[in-house]
Design an enzyme around this catalytic site. Structure first.
Site, mmCIF file in Angstrom:
data_model
loop_
_atom_site.group_PDB
_atom_site.id
_atom_site.type_symbol
_atom_site.label_atom_id
_atom_site.label_comp_id
_atom_site.label_asym_id
_atom_site.label_seq_id
_atom_site.Cartn_x
_atom_site.Cartn_y
_atom_site.Cartn_z
ATOM 1 N N ASP A 161 3.500 8.904 14.400
ATOM 2 C CA ASP A 161 3.805 10.079 13.573
ATOM 3 C C ASP A 161 5.260 10.513 13.756
ATOM 4 O OD1 ASP A 161 1.255 10.102 12.600
ATOM 5 O OD2 ASP A 161 0.570 11.819 13.809
ATOM 6 N N ASN A 178 2.174 1.153 15.648
ATOM 7 C CA ASN A 178 1.106 2.085 16.028
ATOM 8 C C ASN A 178 0.227 1.516 17.137
ATOM 9 O OD1 ASN A 178 1.231 4.583 14.793
ATOM 10 N ND2 ASN A 178 0.212 3.916 12.928
ATOM 11 N N HIS A 226 -0.556 6.471 18.083
ATOM 12 C CA HIS A 226 -0.417 7.204 16.823
ATOM 13 C C HIS A 226 0.484 8.429 16.935
ATOM 14 C CE1 HIS A 226 -3.219 4.849 14.427
ATOM 15 N NE2 HIS A 226 -3.977 4.756 15.506
ATOM 16 N N ASP A 278 8.896 0.501 2.575
ATOM 17 C CA ASP A 278 7.825 0.294 3.551
ATOM 18 C C ASP A 278 8.445 0.082 4.935
ATOM 19 O OD1 ASP A 278 4.796 -0.337 3.782
ATOM 20 O OD2 ASP A 278 5.745 -1.962 4.898
ATOM 21 N N GLU A 314 2.721 4.402 5.671
ATOM 22 C CA GLU A 314 4.117 4.179 6.040
ATOM 23 C C GLU A 314 4.990 3.858 4.835
ATOM 24 O OE1 GLU A 314 2.088 0.110 6.548
ATOM 25 O OE2 GLU A 314 1.566 2.236 6.643
#
Length: 303
Positions: A189, A180, A185, A172, A216
């Site tokens: 990404d 984010n 975002h 994780d 994630e």
């Protein structure tokens, strides 16, 4: 230069192998095996592009070899063409039902061999391309959750059969929601793609699987793997991501993006009879890694 497809020829008669090898050597890399056992060892270690398989052999016949190939996750999609002196409908039906893609009758015609091999390599390439659309995560280029679920079931069965350990890493990205929220975002990404590349770049065995589990979270499925080596590899993953030096100003753990890992190892059938037990244990250990400060590996409950 494009890498040439590799053809595995399986026949107990050296003259037959030599004949087919001469037919194909100008177009493909050629490998051979003189028994079913040898063929399985070669194919499982380094899967070929296509297998030309004699039906009648001492020991394991072609049908038995094909049955064993289909049980191996790394070999189950390899196209297999039977080469046989039996050209009756009953044997052809049996072979197709077993999973062969075609038949070539002995004595083999060189033009027919080349044409059939070319056709099925082309079909396999098209099939692989379509399969990738189904099983690949478009953002990271890693396998997706669907592919992971499929491989977990297959590897669980395989390791259970041979008494081998199966290891799972749950990974994780630490405080990714905060990342984010702060960077947006689009940057999120890009971060996911960089972390995925760093994780995927640490594995080289053909039967290891690295996948995006969702959001994630990533997973690594490692069959037949020594526990000490797995721990070392997990620490390398943490280091590889930290060394990307992706700034994370809002992280509560470090000034750069880091990961937490939950590791679990089981021998299917001894420790548990259900692959969900492995995923549950890895998930528990990931939770412990987070609760102990993140940016670390936890395998405290591994057996």
């Amino acid at each position: 230069m494009t890498e040439r497809a590799r053809i595995l020829i399986v026949d107990d008669t050296p003259e037959n192998i030599e004949f087919i090898a001469r037919t194909l050597a100008d177009f493909y890399e050629v490998q051979f095996a003189t028994s079913g056992t040898m063929a399985l060892a070669l194919a499982s270690h380094d899967p070929p592009s296509l297998i030309l398989l004699d039906v009648v052999m001492p020991g394991m016949d072609g049908y038995q070899v094909l049955e064993e190939l289909r049980k191996l996750s790394q070999c189950r999609d390899i196209p297999v063409i039977f080469i046989t002196g039996h050209d009756d409908m009953e044997n052809e039906t049996r072979g197709l039902e077993a999973g062969a893609v075609d038949f070539i009758s002995k004595p083999a015609n060189p033009a027919v061999v080349k044409a059939r091999v070319k056709t099925h390599l082309t079909l396999q390439a098209q099939s692989d391309q379509l399969r990738s659309l189904v099983f690949i995560d478009s953002l990271t280029g890693l396998a997706n959750r669907r592919r992971f679920d499929e491989c977990l079931a297959l590897e669980w069965w395989h390791c259970q059969r041979y008494g081998w350990p199966l290891t799972l890493l749950f990974i994780d990205i630490d405080h990714f929601k905060l990342y984010n929220d702060h960077y947006g975002h689009v940057a999120g990404d890009a971060c996911l793609a960089k972390v995925a590349a760093a994780i995927g770049g640490q594995f080289g065995r053909s039967h290891d699987l690295v996948a995006r589990y969702g959001g994630e979270e990533f997973v690594c499925l490692l069959p037949e793997c020594d526990m000490v080596k797995v721990r070392d590899k997990a620490h390398q993953l943490c280091d590889a991501v930290a060394e990307l030096k992706i700034p994370h100003q809002t992280s509560l753990t470090a000034p750069v993006v880091t990961i937490s890992i939950g590791l679990a190892t089981m021998i299917p059938g001894q420790d548990a009879n259900d692959p969900e037990a492995l995923t549950s244990l890895a998930d528990q250990n990931l939770y412990l890694a987070k609760s102990q400060g993140r940016n670390r590996l936890c395998d405290g409950l591994s057996r």
